[in-house]
Design an enzyme around this catalytic site. Structure first.
Site, PDB file in Angstrom:
ATOM      1  N   GLU B 142      -4.979   3.261   3.913  1.00 20.61           N
ATOM      2  CA  GLU B 142      -4.490   1.831   4.514  1.00 20.61           C
ATOM      3  C   GLU B 142      -5.485   1.177   5.316  1.00 20.61           C
ATOM      4  O   GLU B 142      -5.681   0.203   5.402  1.00 20.61           O
ATOM      5  CB  GLU B 142      -3.337   2.040   5.571  1.00 20.61           C
ATOM      6  N   HIS B 211       9.777   6.828   9.027  1.00 20.31           N
ATOM      7  CA  HIS B 211       9.741   5.970   7.950  1.00 20.31           C
ATOM      8  C   HIS B 211      10.884   4.827   8.451  1.00 20.31           C
ATOM      9  O   HIS B 211      11.165   4.066   7.540  1.00 20.31           O
ATOM     10  CB  HIS B 211      10.190   6.247   6.586  1.00 20.31           C
TER      11      HIS B 211
END
Lengths: 390, 406
Positions: B142, B211
């Site tokens: 990322e 998450h």
């Protein structure tokens, strides 16, 4: 006789005996000279280029004057910082000028360069002028970033110079992104992403290198290895300080970064390689005379003998001076004149920069967003405009 | 048949029809609206447009000519309702597809967006249509691919960077904060960063703490960044298109649980304003400010509140940075009571900033302290019951409104 001269390019004393009394040995500025680099290239998973570099007297003289200008600018910045006209962080590039100058000689303004915070000389190499540089350092309106960036944020978009970045290593993914755009737009250009030996241990470099290799991007990662990451020597920071080998599956080349001709040869080679095959790593073996920044004396982690030793034996400007004298391209007095001229240019630029005012208070809020937000928006029937922002 | 559909359209507050956003053109009437006679409420709607069909209907009156309801075949050949129905993730895809077709500099980067089609199917089919150079599968990196997106945006490309889950973008925080948000400023305006960073976030169905992050609270103080949150297929498509066209970096927050919402959206092209809030339900008693998934909890609570006699005004703020203080302010000036319902945590969330902004600007108009319902300051637990207690539930919203309106 000429051949003997060529092979003894690095020693100046013997060459002067062979010089005729009047005029110069070479009549035209465009004569091609083939000069051997001081040290051969070392390759990792690639056949290194030849040690013989083609250059011209004109180019050598331009190397000399450009590097002299950069050197003078950095020394002047040192004085300005001590006079408290430059504040904050100021990272000086003196000693490393050959990298900036050699790179420029091998590429065009369509090729991109991105570097970290030691960017003053790279900015000059890309075509920036002294007044813009000094004004930016002093935070004035005439600065290249209107005084709002500072020493670490020099940019020049029209010359494909993407800055100027303070966070170590973050510029390398940006540089790979620029290379991606060059490939996307089929520009036939490359991007040089420069970083230091300290940044070479950042994970994002390897991530970006992986992606660049996967997508065959024309990205050239250049490690300016000045052997110290601020106060930490390279052998204390990296298990494997052979930075040109760190790319593993990506080929690498180790270059004497104090030799402008070697840098030029390597960059030319790398550009051809990258356009055809994807990323390559260049390690420039270079040195900085100043400390990491103005707040670092630079002598607590290395000896003064080391610094003066490098200055005597490997200084990039002296090397080019010797070459020019050896090939009788210009007499020593002309070189001294160039240095005087450069000094004057820098002094004039500083005086002009000092006259530039500080930014207006309204400048605080300009350029936070692109004005107008860029979007006109309307409802589904296109007859009602909900908002056209100013 | 047609009239039943019409009735549904006009009365439903719970389906998110953007009532004053879209003038759905003239409502077309079929001459055979006979079923209404049997239902008892004859619903006659005058329309300005000419009604297809002959006879008396040409004068604009609807006549019940058949005793038995006829299939609405006499209606125009397009279906009787304008627009097409789709799910929220399809709306996002439609917006993305239209923009990629329109502008060749738009490209998509992210993990599994290409061949796999996107982990939430937002980019499904785009790789086959546009090729590997425009829909790029990245490795799990990322920090660097966000950096590469920003670098390419500096040259003029318009990348859309997808974080498979917003929480993963924390790894790219340096790139988003320093390079994305600030480069336009530190370069003195030389470089624009027209990037879109999007991805699903929020508390899902027992996805676990890592998450279920709400990144809007971390990104909100980055100068130079714009943040929007979509909540319906209509605004998802419109905001996606606006974000891509914007010259500024925009973070588009989607929500894991909203991807399968179905709605009918117009066929015509439309782009929404990035800085505007959406009036979901006008009202008089209290202003409820919300966004993303909490909008649906609020609307559910609104049903209960309406039954109890309250009239809440529900605004989906949509623009998280900058706030649409114009719409919000007008509402506060009308109702004088504010309830903020958000999914961020209590400390440092969007609600906290919004509360501050309202106090600064509209203090004189408030009759009661601003109430803010947020998620608890805890990592989101796995157990379903605990997870439900972490986020704001409709019952709490009802209780809060009752307390505000005492």
């Amino acid at each position: 006789m000429a051949a003997a001269l060529l092979r003894r390019a690095s020693t100046s004393s013997s060459a002067s005996l062979l010089r005729p009394l009047s005029g110069r040995l070479f009549s035209s500025d465009e004569t091609v000279l083939s000069i051997e680099t001081s040290v051969p290239f070392t390759g990792h998973k690639i056949e290194p280029p030849s040690r013989m570099v083609d250059t011209t007297p004109k180019e050598l003289l331009s190397f000399f004057s450009d590097m002299a200008l950069m050197r003078r600018m950095e020394i002047a910045a040192d004085s300005l910082y001590k006079a408290k006209l430059i504040r904050g962080f100021c990272h000086l590039y003196d000693g490393q000028e050959a990298v900036a100058v050699g790179m420029e000689a091998a590429i065009t303004k369509a090729d991109g360069i991105i570097t970290a915070y030691r960017d003053h000389c790279t900015f000059l190499g890309r075509g920036g002028n002294l007044v813009q540089a000094f004004s930016e350092l002093m935070g004035r309106q005439a600065g290249c970033s209107n005084g709002k960036g500072g020493s670490m944020h020099f940019y020049k978009k029209d010359a494909s110079f993407y800055g100027g970045h303070g966070i170590v290593g973050a510029q390398v993914p940006l540089g790979c992104g620029v290379a991606f755009a060059q490939k996307y737009n089929k520009e036939g250009a490359v991007t040089f992403a420069l970083y230091g030996d300290g940044a070479a241990n950042q994970g994002q470099l390897f991530e970006a290198l992986n992606i660049s290799a996967l997508w065959d991007l024309p990205a050239i990662l250049v490690c300016e290895n000045n052997h110290y990451g601020m106060g930490t020597a390279e052998w204390r920071a990296a298990k494997s300080p052979a930075y040109y080998k760190r790319g593993d599956y990506v080929p690498g080349l180790k270059v004497d970064g104090m030799d402008a001709l070697a840098v030029k040869q390597a960059c030319k080679f790398a550009k051809e390689y990258a356009l055809a095959n994807g990323p390559i790593i260049l390690e420039m073996d270079t040195y900085r005379y100043h400390g990491h920044s103005m707040s670092d004396p630079g002598s607590t982690y290395r000896t003064r003998d080391e610094i003066s030793g490098v200055r005597q034996e490997r200084d990039p400007i002296e090397r080019v001076r010797k070459l020019i004298l050896a090939h009788d391209i210009a007499p020593a007095s002309e070189l001294k004149d160039i240095e005087k001229e450069v000094r004057k240019q820098v002094d004039d630029a500083i005086a002009q920069a000092k006259e530039s005012p500080m930014p207006d208070a309204s400048e605080l809020f300009t350029n936070v967003y692109v004005k107008g937000y860029g979007a006109e928006s309307f409802g589904a029937d296109r007859k009602e405009i909900r908002a056209t922002l100013p | 048949m047609a009239s039943l559909q019409m009735a549904a359209l006009l009365s439903a507050p719970s389906t998110p029809v953007p009532s004053d956003r879209v003038r759905l053109g003239a409502l077309r009437l079929s001459a055979s609206s006979s079923s209404t006679a049997r239902n008892g409420g004859a619903l006659v709607v005058r329309s300005e447009a000419k009604v297809s069909g002959g006879g008396a209907s040409a004068r604009g009156l609807s006549l019940i000519t058949h005793a038995v309801a006829e299939k609405a075949a006499a209606a125009s050949s397009a279906d009787s309702k304008p627009g097409h129905e789709l799910l929220l993730f399809e709306a996002l895809r439609e917006g993305l597809d239209e923009e990629m077709e329109r502008d060749p500099t738009v490209c998509v980067m992210g993990e599994d967006v290409g061949h796999y089609g996107g982990s939430y199917k937002v980019t499904k089919g785009l790789a086959t249509k546009y090729g590997d150079l425009r829909v790029l599968d990245t490795p799990i990196a990322e920090n660097s691919f966000t950096g590469m997106g920003i670098g390419s945006a500096m040259t003029g490309l318009r990348p859309v960077v997808e974080g498979m889950n917003m929480g993963f973008l924390l790894l790219a925080y340096n790139q988003i904060s320093n390079n994305c948000g600030m480069l336009h400023y530190t370069s003195g305006g030389q470089f624009k960063i027209p990037i879109v960073i999007r991805g699903p976030g929020g508390v899902g169905r027992q996805l676990g703490a890592e998450h279920s992050q709400r990144l809007e609270s971390y990104f909100q103080s980055i100068p130079g960044l714009q943040m929007v949150a979509c909540s319906t297929p209509y605004n998802a498509k419109g905001l996606m298109k606006a974000a891509i066209r914007s010259e500024n970096p925009v973070v588009l927050f989607e929500h894991v649980l909203l991807y399968n919402l179905k709605e009918r959206i117009p066929d015509e092209e439309y782009v929404l304003s990035l800085e505007e809030a959406e009036m979901v339900r006008p009202g008089e008693h209290v202003t409820i400010l919300t966004y993303s998934r909490m909008r649906y909890h609020v609307m559910q609570a609104a049903k209960t509140l309406v039954n109890k006699g309250y009239d809440p005004e529900v605004i989906d703020i949509r623009s998280l940075k900058p706030f649409d203080l114009y719409t919000i302010g007008n509402s506060i000036k009308k109702t004088h009571r504010v309830l903020i319902v958000e999914e961020c945590m209590r400390t440092g969330g969007i609600g906290a900033s919004l509360r501050s902004a309202i106090i600064d600007n509209f203090w004189d108009y408030l009759d009661a302290p601003i109430l803010c319902l947020s998620s608890q300051d805890v990592p989101t637990p796995y157990a379903g019951t605990l997870e439900n207690w972490t986020v704001v539930q409709p019952e709490q919203i009802v209780a809060a409104v009752e307390q505000l309106c005492k």
